[in-house]
Design a protein around this motif. Structure first.
Motif, PDB file in Angstrom:
ATOM      1  N   GLY A   1      27.803   8.309  88.261  1.00  0.00           N
ATOM      2  CA  GLY A   1      27.334   9.223  87.183  1.00  0.00           C
ATOM      3  C   GLY A   1      28.215   8.779  85.909  1.00  0.00           C
ATOM      4  O   GLY A   1      27.912   8.714  84.865  1.00  0.00           O
ATOM      5  N   ILE A   2      29.530   8.472  86.138  1.00  0.00           N
ATOM      6  CA  ILE A   2      30.492   8.223  84.993  1.00  0.00           C
ATOM      7  C   ILE A   2      30.035   6.993  84.505  1.00  0.00           C
ATOM      8  O   ILE A   2      30.295   6.695  83.357  1.00  0.00           O
ATOM      9  CB  ILE A   2      31.691   8.263  85.894  1.00  0.00           C
ATOM     10  N   LEU A   3      29.490   6.005  85.306  1.00  0.00           N
ATOM     11  CA  LEU A   3      29.400   4.704  84.778  1.00  0.00           C
ATOM     12  C   LEU A   3      27.959   4.354  84.292  1.00  0.00           C
ATOM     13  O   LEU A   3      27.510   3.706  83.727  1.00  0.00           O
ATOM     14  CB  LEU A   3      29.559   3.614  85.810  1.00  0.00           C
ATOM     15  N   ALA A   4      27.132   5.673  84.208  1.00  0.00           N
ATOM     16  CA  ALA A   4      25.599   5.629  83.969  1.00  0.00           C
ATOM     17  C   ALA A   4      25.608   5.153  82.356  1.00  0.00           C
ATOM     18  O   ALA A   4      26.402   5.837  81.726  1.00  0.00           O
ATOM     19  CB  ALA A   4      25.032   6.588  84.406  1.00  0.00           C
ATOM     20  N   ALA A   5      24.571   4.569  82.252  1.00  0.00           N
ATOM     21  CA  ALA A   5      24.503   4.213  80.688  1.00  0.00           C
ATOM     22  C   ALA A   5      23.546   5.268  79.779  1.00  0.00           C
ATOM     23  O   ALA A   5      23.522   5.308  78.594  1.00  0.00           O
ATOM     24  CB  ALA A   5      24.026   2.896  80.408  1.00  0.00           C
ATOM     25  N   ASP A   6      22.608   5.737  80.563  1.00  0.00           N
ATOM     26  CA  ASP A   6      21.881   6.804  79.792  1.00  0.00           C
ATOM     27  C   ASP A   6      22.119   8.147  80.367  1.00  0.00           C
ATOM     28  O   ASP A   6      22.832   8.485  81.494  1.00  0.00           O
ATOM     29  CB  ASP A   6      20.329   6.491  80.056  1.00  0.00           C
ATOM     30  N   ALA A   7      21.833   9.198  79.601  1.00  0.00           N
ATOM     31  CA  ALA A   7      22.088  10.526  79.764  1.00  0.00           C
ATOM     32  C   ALA A   7      21.315  11.239  80.949  1.00  0.00           C
ATOM     33  O   ALA A   7      22.305  11.811  81.843  1.00  0.00           O
ATOM     34  CB  ALA A   7      21.827  11.286  78.500  1.00  0.00           C
ATOM     35  N   ASN A   8      20.399  10.811  81.141  1.00  0.00           N
ATOM     36  CA  ASN A   8      19.629  11.689  82.542  1.00  0.00           C
ATOM     37  C   ASN A   8      19.935  11.112  83.652  1.00  0.00           C
ATOM     38  O   ASN A   8      20.293  11.853  84.467  1.00  0.00           O
ATOM     39  CB  ASN A   8      18.184  11.043  82.274  1.00  0.00           C
ATOM     40  N   THR A   9      20.489   9.612  83.809  1.00  0.00           N
ATOM     41  CA  THR A   9      21.081   9.120  85.025  1.00  0.00           C
ATOM     42  C   THR A   9      22.407   9.658  85.194  1.00  0.00           C
ATOM     43  O   THR A   9      22.781  10.209  86.545  1.00  0.00           O
ATOM     44  CB  THR A   9      21.118   7.584  85.063  1.00  0.00           C
ATOM     45  N   ARG A  10      23.102   9.707  84.251  1.00  0.00           N
ATOM     46  CA  ARG A  10      24.314  10.554  84.330  1.00  0.00           C
ATOM     47  C   ARG A  10      24.302  11.957  84.948  1.00  0.00           C
ATOM     48  O   ARG A  10      25.215  12.290  85.825  1.00  0.00           O
ATOM     49  CB  ARG A  10      25.030  10.496  82.975  1.00  0.00           C
ATOM     50  N   VAL A  11      23.397  12.863  84.350  1.00  0.00           N
ATOM     51  CA  VAL A  11      23.508  14.074  84.616  1.00  0.00           C
ATOM     52  C   VAL A  11      22.987  14.034  86.218  1.00  0.00           C
ATOM     53  O   VAL A  11      23.408  14.922  86.953  1.00  0.00           O
ATOM     54  CB  VAL A  11      22.459  14.640  83.763  1.00  0.00           C
ATOM     55  N   GLN A  12      21.933  13.186  86.502  1.00  0.00           N
ATOM     56  CA  GLN A  12      21.507  13.308  87.808  1.00  0.00           C
ATOM     57  C   GLN A  12      22.456  12.877  88.708  1.00  0.00           C
ATOM     58  O   GLN A  12      22.467  13.629  89.900  1.00  0.00           O
ATOM     59  CB  GLN A  12      20.220  12.090  87.908  1.00  0.00           C
ATOM     60  N   PHE A  13      23.208  11.861  88.542  1.00  0.00           N
ATOM     61  CA  PHE A  13      24.274  11.500  89.860  1.00  0.00           C
ATOM     62  C   PHE A  13      25.419  12.584  89.831  1.00  0.00           C
ATOM     63  O   PHE A  13      25.845  12.810  90.738  1.00  0.00           O
ATOM     64  CB  PHE A  13      24.969  10.015  89.476  1.00  0.00           C
ATOM     65  N   LEU A  14      25.924  13.118  88.798  1.00  0.00           N
ATOM     66  CA  LEU A  14      26.997  14.060  88.584  1.00  0.00           C
ATOM     67  C   LEU A  14      26.627  15.331  89.195  1.00  0.00           C
ATOM     68  O   LEU A  14      27.459  15.780  90.127  1.00  0.00           O
ATOM     69  CB  LEU A  14      27.329  14.144  86.989  1.00  0.00           C
ATOM     70  N   THR A  15      25.266  15.883  89.028  1.00  0.00           N
ATOM     71  CA  THR A  15      24.823  16.928  89.600  1.00  0.00           C
ATOM     72  C   THR A  15      24.545  16.797  91.048  1.00  0.00           C
ATOM     73  O   THR A  15      25.007  17.751  91.892  1.00  0.00           O
ATOM     74  CB  THR A  15      23.346  17.465  89.013  1.00  0.00           C
ATOM     75  N   GLU A  16      24.344  15.695  91.577  1.00  0.00           N
ATOM     76  CA  GLU A  16      24.215  15.316  92.809  1.00  0.00           C
ATOM     77  C   GLU A  16      25.567  15.373  93.587  1.00  0.00           C
ATOM     78  O   GLU A  16      25.880  15.637  94.678  1.00  0.00           O
ATOM     79  CB  GLU A  16      23.455  14.070  93.145  1.00  0.00           C
TER      80      GLU A  16
END
Length: 265
Positions: free
Chosen positions: A22-37
């Motif tokens: 999530g921290i390394l994700a380049a786009d917002a949706n992926t970032r939110v998805q992984f951090l929420t998980e």
């Protein structure tokens, strides 16, 4: 043992992997998805919650940011930072009481000028001008070079009708940042004042400050505004020393000759 567990929570590798992705994700949706998980897999570890709070805070989605920051506890390393941002979010959501509690919590543990200033803003909006002044002065004691703090303090004094101290603070603010009073007025500070007379007087005081500093264009702008707001002592401009340079400007004579009609408020 319980304190140790709170300070060093169990690390779940699957949750940590989601956090890192999530921290390394380049786009917002992926970032939110992984951090929420990550938060779902290990809700006792609040690092993902903090990052999500920051993400939504930057997006100005204060309702979401408040929800995520609210998960942090005093045992978390970034708890005070979360509480400060939580207070800002609560403020923008109109929850003044909660915002004040958040800022007070921060200032009890950390002498942060921004927290004192923000707490002053909350008190000011509640028309508790004495308390606002106290907090603004604490902020200035830590960061005397912040023009915004002086402008805020000046406005609190002005609202108490302590015009001498208000003028001194406005002058210091203008010395530190020539644009601060313009931004201050645009932020709707005058709208918080209790009467049209106070708003008109505020515009006249700003005109005086700009004239004293040599910013004649801005002084004329606020002088016109004071007239449109119905300032009754507008003729003081002919005798106050601060307006001496402005009186030599041909535009001043034109403005005073035109006498803009007061706009009903």
């Amino acid at each position: 043992e319980e304190d140790f567990r709170r300070k060093f929570p169990e690390v779940r590798l699957d949750a940590f992997e989601s956090y890192v992705r999530g921290i390394l994700a380049a786009d917002a949706n992926t970032r939110v998805q992984f951090l929420t998980e990550a938060d779902r897999r290990n809700p006792a570890d609040h690092r993902a919650a903090f990052e999500l709070g920051c993400f939504y805070f930057e997006q100005k989605d204060y309702a979401s940011s408040v929800a995520w920051f609210g998960k942090l506890t005093p045992a978390d390393d970034r708890y005070l930072e979360a509480q400060f941002r939580l207070g800002v979010g609560e403020y923008f959501l109109g929850r003044d009481k909660e915002a004040a509690k958040d800022f007070e919590l921060v200032t009890r543990q950390l002498p942060l000028s921004e927290a004192y200033n923000n707490l002053g803003v909350v008190h000011y909006l509640k028309k508790k001008y004495g308390k606002a002044i106290k907090q603004y002065r604490k902020a200035i004691a830590l960061r005397e070079d912040m023009a915004t703090y002086h402008a805020n303090l000046g406005t609190a004094y002005f609202s108490k009708k302590d015009f001498e101290h208000a003028g001194a603070e406005y002058a210091r603010a203008l010395q530190l940042d020539p644009d601060v009073l313009e931004r201050h007025a645009q932020a709707g500070v005058a709208a918080q004042m209790s009467s049209p007379e106070d708003r008109a007087h505020f515009s006249f005081v700003i005109a005086r400050m700009y004239a004293r500093a040599g910013y004649l264009d801005r002084s004329l702008l606020y002088l016109r505004r004071a007239m449109e707001e119905g300032y009754k002592k507008i003729d003081d401009v002919y005798k106050e020393e601060e307006f001496a340079a402005l009186r030599k400007d041909p535009r001043f004579a034109e403005l005073m000759a035109s006498r803009p009609v007061a706009i009903p408020q």
